[in-house]
Design an enzyme around this catalytic site. Structure first.
Site, PDB file in Angstrom:
ATOM      1  CG  HIS A 237       6.018 -46.859  -9.357  1.00 22.66           C
ATOM      2  ND1 HIS A 237       6.948 -47.854  -9.134  1.00 22.66           N
ATOM      3  CD2 HIS A 237       6.722 -45.698  -9.453  1.00 22.66           C
ATOM      4  CE1 HIS A 237       8.153 -47.314  -9.104  1.00 22.66           C
ATOM      5  NE2 HIS A 237       8.044 -46.019  -9.287  1.00 22.66           N
TER       6      HIS A 237
ATOM      7  CB  CYS B   4       6.726 -55.866   2.814  1.00 23.31           C
ATOM      8  SG  CYS B   4       5.024 -55.304   2.575  1.00 23.31           S
TER       9      CYS B   4
ATOM     10  CD  GLU C  52      11.477 -50.560  -1.260  1.00 24.25           C
ATOM     11  OE1 GLU C  52      11.868 -51.484  -0.535  1.00 24.25           O
ATOM     12  OE2 GLU C  52      10.372 -50.573  -1.859  1.00 24.25           O
TER      13      GLU C  52
END
Length: 461
Positions: free
Chosen positions: A137, A330, A229
């Site tokens: 992005h 993450c 995602e």
């Protein structure tokens, strides 16, 4: 071949407690139509390696790296950001003092994806190259890829994706967010060359939902149902429900404990559940997964909420039969947020924040929220083009999505500016924004002289 917005495909096999596990059921955003045989997602992923047309690791080509440096889509090695790193993340230019957050910009998964796209162009100089979505992005990065004659297949509002122009022998790149299981199967069978830049952390989430499916658990995915995602992750799950925040997670927990209106539940999550989802059936055993750009702390909190709910309903001795969680978080998103909390801890230490990142970037929007909620003036821009040097104006975005133009946004006199950038933002974008800031404050500013600095140490796996 078209990518249909509402096609739902399923392959059922008996599961525990009379439930059925669906290899594919994707009413979230899009799924691929026209397949004769369905396989489970993990089998599809494994089969790609056997084609001889599949690449999922960078080859560290130095010419590709040099071109990335020239285009400014990698880590800065000699520009202002690189020099700031070596100066303790602080820079003084005339009346402007800049404080760069300790964690900012490209995460290693994003840099890896961009590098693999550049390497694909080098490896297939005479082939047609396509990306199934924006690689990341960031508008400048995607612009550079188009200049390399890499076709990005955008999804227009209300329209299906069209892959009919892609032929056997062409090269298809899966972006950092990943591609759906249905897309992977389609391109495998189509005979194209595949370059898979999916972030390994995203693939780790896919492994978790696959495990939940095999154990007959429903995947509770913390994410935004329309995000690329999460669309991909859902395609690898069996039964699933997507919750975007703590409020929606609490709603699910309350339903598990106390029941409620099934119709109201289904209306609320109509676009965020698997085909055939029934809250009376599919919430007895749940496993937690997440969109990697969501807040780490919020995902962890949702996990605790679900754990407490199942413990309350079924008792501590049966908790493991009804709740499971795997470590798929993450740290990159949380590290950037923690660094921003640190730089804004004392509101008097900075006069304003500048946040640089794509306007469609989920993690960047979360960064913008932090100074806004603290009452610190904050200006979120995707590129330096949003800044009008001659008139001291800026077109910037607020966290909730409004575009706003502010005149005289840089005051006269000394000023201290905090700066951060989203995980999809190359250093060059930050440098270009700051150069415009310096020019507004000092019309005689001629730029920052290049100085070779230590390279950024990045993980290799």
């Amino acid at each position: 071949m078209m990518l249909s917005a509402k096609v739902q495909q399923r392959c059922c096999r008996p599961g525990a407690h009379g439930r059925h596990q669906r290899a594919f059921s994707l009413p979230v955003k899009a799924s691929v139509a026209g397949m004769d045989k369905l396989e489970d997602g993990r089998s599809i992923r494994r089969s790609l390696n056997q084609t001889g047309r599949y690449v999922r690791q960078p080859n560290n080509n130095q010419e590709s790296q040099a071109l990335m440096d020239t285009h400014g889509v990698g880590y800065s090695s000699s520009g202002l950001v690189a020099q700031m790193r070596e100066a303790g993340n602080v820079w003084k230019q005339g009346e402007v003092t800049v404080k760069l957050a300790k964690a900012y910009g490209y995460c290693w998964g994003v840099e890896r994806a961009v590098r693999m796209a550049y390497e694909a162009r080098k490896s297939f100089p005479d082939r047609k190259l396509y990306i199934t979505n924006e690689i990341i992005h960031n508008p400048e990065v995607n612009k550079r890829l188009r200049e390399l004659d890499i076709n990005i297949i955008d999804e227009e509002e209300g329209k299906a994706k069209d892959y009919t122009n892609i032929q056997g022998g062409d090269v298809v790149i899966f972006p950092a967010f990943g591609a759906t299981a249905q897309e992977m199967k389609y391109f495998r069978d189509k005979g194209v060359n595949m370059v898979d830049t999916t972030c390994p952390w995203v693939a780790k989430v896919w492994n978790s939902v696959d495990t939940y499916t095999k154990k007959s658990y429903t995947s509770v995915i913390h994410g935004k149902y329309q995000h690329e995602e999460t669309v991909a992750t859902a395609s690898f799950a069996g039964d699933y429900i997507i919750v975007k925040d703590l409020k929606e997670a609490q709603y699910v927990c309350d339903y598990i404990l106390h029941g409620g209106s099934r119709d109201e539940f289904m209306k609320k999550f109509a676009k965020a559940v698997s085909q055939g989802f029934d809250p009376e059936v599919h919430l007895d055993k749940v496993g937690l997964a997440n969109q990697t750009t969501m807040l780490k702390g919020e995902t962890e909190q949702i996990g605790k909420m679900l754990e407490k709910t199942m413990m309350t309903k079924y008792g501590p001795d049966k908790l493991n039969q009804h709740f499971i969680v795997m470590d798929t978080i993450c740290d990159a998103t949380q590290e950037r947020q923690d660094a921003l909390y640190e730089i804004t801890a004392d509101p008097k230490a900075i006069d304003m924040m500048i946040v640089v990142g794509g306007f469609n970037s989920s993690n960047t929007s979360h960064l913008q929220e932090i100074p806004e909620h603290k009452g610190i003036p904050s200006f979120w821009v995707d590129t330096a083009e949003r800044i009008d040097v001659a008139h001291n104006k800026i077109l910037h975005k607020l966290a909730h999505g409004e575009l706003k133009e502010t005149t005289n946004w840089l005051p006269k006199g000394p000023i201290t500016i905090g700066v951060t950038s989203g995980a999809s933002t190359p250093d060059k974008a930050v440098e270009e924004v700051l150069e415009k800031v310096f020019r507004i404050k000092d019309p005689s500013f001629k730029g920052i002289a290049a100085k070779e600095c230590k390279p950024v140490a990045t993980p290799t796996h």
